[in-house]
Design an enzyme around this catalytic site. Structure first.
Site, mmCIF file in Angstrom:
data_model
loop_
_atom_site.group_PDB
_atom_site.id
_atom_site.type_symbol
_atom_site.label_atom_id
_atom_site.label_comp_id
_atom_site.label_asym_id
_atom_site.label_seq_id
_atom_site.Cartn_x
_atom_site.Cartn_y
_atom_site.Cartn_z
ATOM 1 N N ARG A 100 45.207 41.498 31.780
ATOM 2 C CA ARG A 100 45.194 40.730 30.541
ATOM 3 C C ARG A 100 45.146 41.722 29.388
ATOM 4 O O ARG A 100 44.422 42.719 29.447
ATOM 5 C CB ARG A 100 43.987 39.774 30.468
ATOM 6 C CG ARG A 100 44.025 38.647 31.480
ATOM 7 C CD ARG A 100 45.128 37.641 31.167
ATOM 8 N NE ARG A 100 45.086 36.482 32.057
ATOM 9 C CZ ARG A 100 45.752 36.392 33.189
ATOM 10 N NH1 ARG A 100 46.499 37.404 33.604
ATOM 11 N NH2 ARG A 100 45.686 35.289 33.929
ATOM 12 N N HIS B 227 55.500 39.873 30.601
ATOM 13 C CA HIS B 227 54.617 39.226 31.570
ATOM 14 C C HIS B 227 55.424 38.737 32.770
ATOM 15 O O HIS B 227 55.313 37.581 33.203
ATOM 16 C CB HIS B 227 53.867 38.068 30.913
ATOM 17 C CG HIS B 227 52.559 37.758 31.590
ATOM 18 N ND1 HIS B 227 51.502 37.182 30.933
ATOM 19 C CD2 HIS B 227 52.133 37.942 32.866
ATOM 20 C CE1 HIS B 227 50.491 37.019 31.774
ATOM 21 N NE2 HIS B 227 50.851 37.481 32.959
ATOM 22 N N GLU C 128 49.558 38.085 23.369
ATOM 23 C CA GLU C 128 50.469 38.097 24.511
ATOM 24 C C GLU C 128 51.854 38.591 24.128
ATOM 25 O O GLU C 128 52.468 39.381 24.843
ATOM 26 C CB GLU C 128 50.560 36.700 25.119
ATOM 27 C CG GLU C 128 51.445 36.621 26.345
ATOM 28 C CD GLU C 128 50.860 37.328 27.558
ATOM 29 O OE1 GLU C 128 51.209 38.502 27.790
ATOM 30 O OE2 GLU C 128 50.064 36.721 28.284
#
Length: 346
Positions: A257, A304, A285
């Site tokens: 993360r 991701h 993100e």
């Protein structure tokens, strides 16, 4: 508690089940073959998947459901939802973390939970292995230079820091993914260190790694790969001091993360050319369009993508099918999620 699917008059012993996740997730993970297999195990409610558990259709299906097959986009299974699902006994999750939808109310009800985290760990570990080896050989940078120069240069002048022989790799956390990475690294001529306060020296030895302190991990390793879950105590764990302790030219890989890493400190170190970074996750993100890391030659940012995608979704479905079959037969889950272990899970 022993898992079992209760017999229902007129329905045989197949548990009544419904799919609860976003419709995009259901279309991606549960292809027609997987749905057919699931329907042979369960009395499966027809799609579309339940992405809103407050609708009349959802409440009608929940009233009979003994098992929910969940996935990305599943709404929280809170006390109100559970009141509408008096027969619910089990949740089989087709992705990794269950934090977003399995609530305290589920544990208090005694609902059994399974997760496909072990299946999702496989592609993340494969991505990590690939990046460790590529960055050790400086493949991406050298390919860029080759594309610009169109000449090979004298390969006998390659700096001795380039290569993967006896390179030192550090793993931050012996999570499912961290353990899988350690396993994949075994055939390679690498020294592998691990920092995880919950792993003993004996456990580390069984993994084929050396257990070290947090600062030592960053100071000794040519590459550090982050696999710790994001918890209140791990937010910003990879601090400026740890990043500054890395050897010149070291590599930080993050597939966990983004908020586990001090993004500002990492950016400063990468822009200064002190370290290189491979980031499948960032904080936020998606970085702002004008963030300097986008154009920095020492940073590789991927969207991701390390987790399950494309044909890898079938691995998630296959694990969920196997777990559903075990539960329906009374054998119990092979990949249960325990409430007491939530603090250690992503």
């Amino acid at each position: 508690m022993t898992s079992h699917a209760p017999d229902t008059p007129g329905r045989g012993s197949r548990p009544r089940a419904a799919v609860a996740m976003s419709r995009d997730a259901a279309a991606a993970v549960l292809d027609p073959e997987s749905l057919g297999a699931l329907g042979r195990i369960c009395d499966l409610a027809p799609l579309p998947a339940l992405d809103d558990l407050s609708t009349p259709r959802a409440r009608s299906l929940l009233a009979d459901a003994e098992l929910l097959v969940t996935g990305w986009g599943c709404p929280p299974l809170d006390a109100e939802v559970l009141r509408a699902a008096p027969r619910l006994r089990a949740v089989v999750h087709t992705a990794g973390s269950v934090r977003g939808h399995v609530t305290d109310a589920c544990w208090e009800r005694g609902i059994e939970v399974s997760s496909a985290a072990a299946a999702n760990a496989v592609p993340v570990a494969e991505y990590t292995l690939g990046m460790i080896l590529l960055t050790g050989k400086q493949v991406l940078e050298r390919a860029r230079d080759f594309r610009l120069s169109r000449t090979r240069g004298n390969w006998l002048h390659t700096p001795r820091r380039v290569g993967n022989y006896r390179r030192t790799v550090g793993l931050l956390s012996a999570s499912l993914i961290g353990r899988r990475v350690a396993e994949l690294l075994r055939p390679h001529d690498l020294e592998v260190l691990l920092h995880d306060p919950y792993v003993s020296d004996a456990d580390a030895a069984a993994l084929g790694v050396e257990r070290v302190g947090l600062t030592e991990l960053f100071a000794r390793c040519d590459t550090v790969s982050v696999h710790t879950p994001l918890l209140p105590e791990t937010r910003g764990l990879v601090s400026r001091a740890l990043i500054d302790a890395m050897p010149a030219g070291g590599v930080l890989i993050n597939t966990s993360r983004g908020a586990v890493v001090d993004q500002e400190a990492l950016t400063d170190a990468v822009l200064a050319g002190r370290v290189r970074a491979v980031l499948d996750v960032t904080d936020p993100e998606v970085l702002p369009p004008d963030h300097p890391l986008w154009d920095c030659e020492n940073a590789l940012i991927t969207p991701h993508l390390a987790g399950s995608e494309g044909n890898e979704w079938r691995r998630l479905a296959d694990l969920a099918l196997a777990e559903t079959a075990r539960w329906a037969s009374g054998a119990g889950f092979l990949h249960p999620v325990r409430r007491e272990r939530l603090a250690f899970l992503a």
